[in-house]
Scaffold this motif. Sequence first.
Motif, PDB file in Angstrom:
ATOM      1  N   GLN A  89       2.127  16.080   1.507  1.00  0.00           N
ATOM      2  CA  GLN A  89       1.326  15.388   1.808  1.00  0.00           C
ATOM      3  C   GLN A  89       1.241  14.591   0.668  1.00  0.00           C
ATOM      4  O   GLN A  89       0.477  14.150   0.656  1.00  0.00           O
ATOM      5  CB  GLN A  89       0.647  15.674   2.609  1.00  0.00           C
ATOM      6  CG  GLN A  89       1.095  17.123   3.586  1.00  0.00           C
ATOM      7  CD  GLN A  89       1.786  15.685   5.110  1.00  0.00           C
ATOM      8  OE1 GLN A  89       0.765  14.315   5.234  1.00  0.00           O
ATOM      9  NE2 GLN A  89       2.850  15.044   5.108  1.00  0.00           N
ATOM     10  N   THR A 135       0.807  -1.348  -0.225  1.00  0.00           N
ATOM     11  CA  THR A 135       0.317  -0.052   0.123  1.00  0.00           C
ATOM     12  C   THR A 135       0.850   1.158  -0.118  1.00  0.00           C
ATOM     13  O   THR A 135       2.007   1.701  -0.153  1.00  0.00           O
ATOM     14  CB  THR A 135      -0.926  -0.080   1.208  1.00  0.00           C
ATOM     15  OG1 THR A 135      -0.093   0.380   1.830  1.00  0.00           O
ATOM     16  CG2 THR A 135      -1.845  -1.205   1.152  1.00  0.00           C
ATOM     17  N   ARG A 163      -3.877  13.487   6.248  1.00  0.00           N
ATOM     18  CA  ARG A 163      -3.326  13.538   7.874  1.00  0.00           C
ATOM     19  C   ARG A 163      -3.768  15.582   8.539  1.00  0.00           C
ATOM     20  O   ARG A 163      -2.963  16.405   7.227  1.00  0.00           O
ATOM     21  CB  ARG A 163      -1.528  14.206   8.171  1.00  0.00           C
ATOM     22  CG  ARG A 163      -1.128  12.254   7.864  1.00  0.00           C
ATOM     23  CD  ARG A 163      -1.878  11.435   8.988  1.00  0.00           C
ATOM     24  NE  ARG A 163      -0.324   9.920   9.062  1.00  0.00           N
ATOM     25  CZ  ARG A 163      -1.203   8.949   9.891  1.00  0.00           C
ATOM     26  NH1 ARG A 163      -1.934   8.855  10.674  1.00  0.00           N
ATOM     27  NH2 ARG A 163      -0.411   7.595   9.345  1.00  0.00           N
ATOM     28  N   MET A 164      -4.643  15.774   8.964  1.00  0.00           N
ATOM     29  CA  MET A 164      -4.858  16.900  10.233  1.00  0.00           C
ATOM     30  C   MET A 164      -3.399  17.275  10.089  1.00  0.00           C
ATOM     31  O   MET A 164      -2.097  16.964   9.922  1.00  0.00           O
ATOM     32  CB  MET A 164      -5.307  17.174  10.938  1.00  0.00           C
ATOM     33  CG  MET A 164      -5.884  18.332  11.338  1.00  0.00           C
ATOM     34  SD  MET A 164      -6.991  17.842  12.653  1.00  0.00           S
ATOM     35  CE  MET A 164      -5.790  17.709  14.555  1.00  0.00           C
ATOM     36  N   ARG A 206      -3.225   6.938   3.883  1.00  0.00           N
ATOM     37  CA  ARG A 206      -3.864   7.978   4.519  1.00  0.00           C
ATOM     38  C   ARG A 206      -3.883   9.536   4.895  1.00  0.00           C
ATOM     39  O   ARG A 206      -2.601  10.112   5.112  1.00  0.00           O
ATOM     40  CB  ARG A 206      -3.429   7.089   5.848  1.00  0.00           C
ATOM     41  CG  ARG A 206      -4.512   8.027   7.366  1.00  0.00           C
ATOM     42  CD  ARG A 206      -3.632   6.775   8.559  1.00  0.00           C
ATOM     43  NE  ARG A 206      -4.746   7.923   9.913  1.00  0.00           N
ATOM     44  CZ  ARG A 206      -5.627   7.011  10.967  1.00  0.00           C
ATOM     45  NH1 ARG A 206      -5.342   5.569  10.310  1.00  0.00           N
ATOM     46  NH2 ARG A 206      -6.085   7.191  11.423  1.00  0.00           N
TER      47      ARG A 206
END
Lengths: 362, 110
Positions: free
Chosen positions: B44, B28, B73-74, B71
């Motif tokens: 990011q 992944t 991310r904040m 994923r």
Amino acid sequence: MTDQYDIVIIGCGVIGSSIAYHLSEYKQKRILVIDKGFPLSGTSGSTQAWVWVHNKVPSWYGELSMYSAELYPFLERKIGDVEYKRTGGIAPFFAQTDWDKALRLAEEQAEVGIKVEVLTRDQVLEKEPALSPKIAGATYSDMDGNVNPFRLVELYIKAAKRNEVEFSFYNPVTEMVMEKDHYKIYTKNKKDAITTERVILAGGPWSKEIGELLGLDIPVKQVRGQVIITEPLAPFLKHTIGGMRQAENGEVLIGFSKEEVGYDRRTTMDVIQETAQMAINYIPSLAKANIVRSFSGVRVIPEDGFPILGKIPDKKNAYIAAMHSGVTLSPLVGTLMAELVMVGETSICLKRYSLKRFMNYA
Amino acid sequence: MDKSTIVCRCEEINVDEIEGAIRLGASTFDDIKRLTRCGMGPCQSKICMNLVRELIATNLGVSISEIPPPRMRMPLKITRLGILAGKTSSSNVVSVFDEASLEAGERQND
């Protein structure tokens, strides 16, 4: 992957992979490491990775951390550059009333040979000029440092592979059956059971679930920690600070939160904001730094806070290693567990860390 | 793309490094990210996301639709730490009155 091994390790985090590597140094056993995910997708990949010694109390626990920190340079020579840096560690405090506590800590740690200094504001600022002039003082030890956890786990695995350890990822263990002189382990991706003479549980926060497969109650809690990361900044932090550190590429990792929310790994705005506030309290100039991302990790903490290490009582040839501060303790725990399995005794007494201590009053 | 083509501009990760991670068993984006730092930089993974997913798909012989995105991310977009701490007003929050004054030629910031 055959079906028969001498040793199966469940969990390939910083503890499981370290045990695998250290066992493989003996070059005597067929070893398999099984993980439900991919390395670094769990706790070991979501940490600030301090190698932190100086305020681990009581001192006998600090002593364990110290020996482990001392092994890092040696480990690096064996498995390669894991970016271990013994930066020295500073734990700042803001209240004058914390002076007594700091002095008591220094006294206690001195008993086992951990040198902790209590520094005045001026002494701290001389060491680390970026810190806020509002701090009252700090405890300091030159034993502390940090490491790159990604490099660490990757190099443990690569070194173990060179010694013919096998790995099976994305393969959760579904069932374990103890037979007369061996264990049968069933996994998601394999129809037939894997048989092994010995099994080592190194599941970190997932130890409870793995323990249940053997009918054990492993008393551990899950604790979430949230961390924020700045963009790469010019090197300005020389030390590992209790709460933050600057990585080799310039990023600053900040965070010191603890929440008991099970396996929930989301980051939350309130904790991120408090973390940002803490960063500015410690280092005012960070207010201007850009934040690139945040992450959180689920850490494991045994019910009484101390590592669970050693043979599992009443289960033949089964072992467990579950602890907080796995990054700090990894080289030592790998060494000791390998000694325990291969030789039957360890160079540091592990009696205090036995799972048995929870069973007495259960 | 040849082996030395840069996939992740922020961290300067090339095709060869991504494929090395896949050979290690990564399947992944997040697996690759943790091994190589690809996608951990300032953008990011906005630039490298689909390039990496394509590489995984090609190397593992699966459809790109089966490779989940990384994923997120904040805070999703680079943000000043002081703003997160709540001490400074955010330059991203613009009220209609500010918009109006901007039109009048006033500078919003500074």
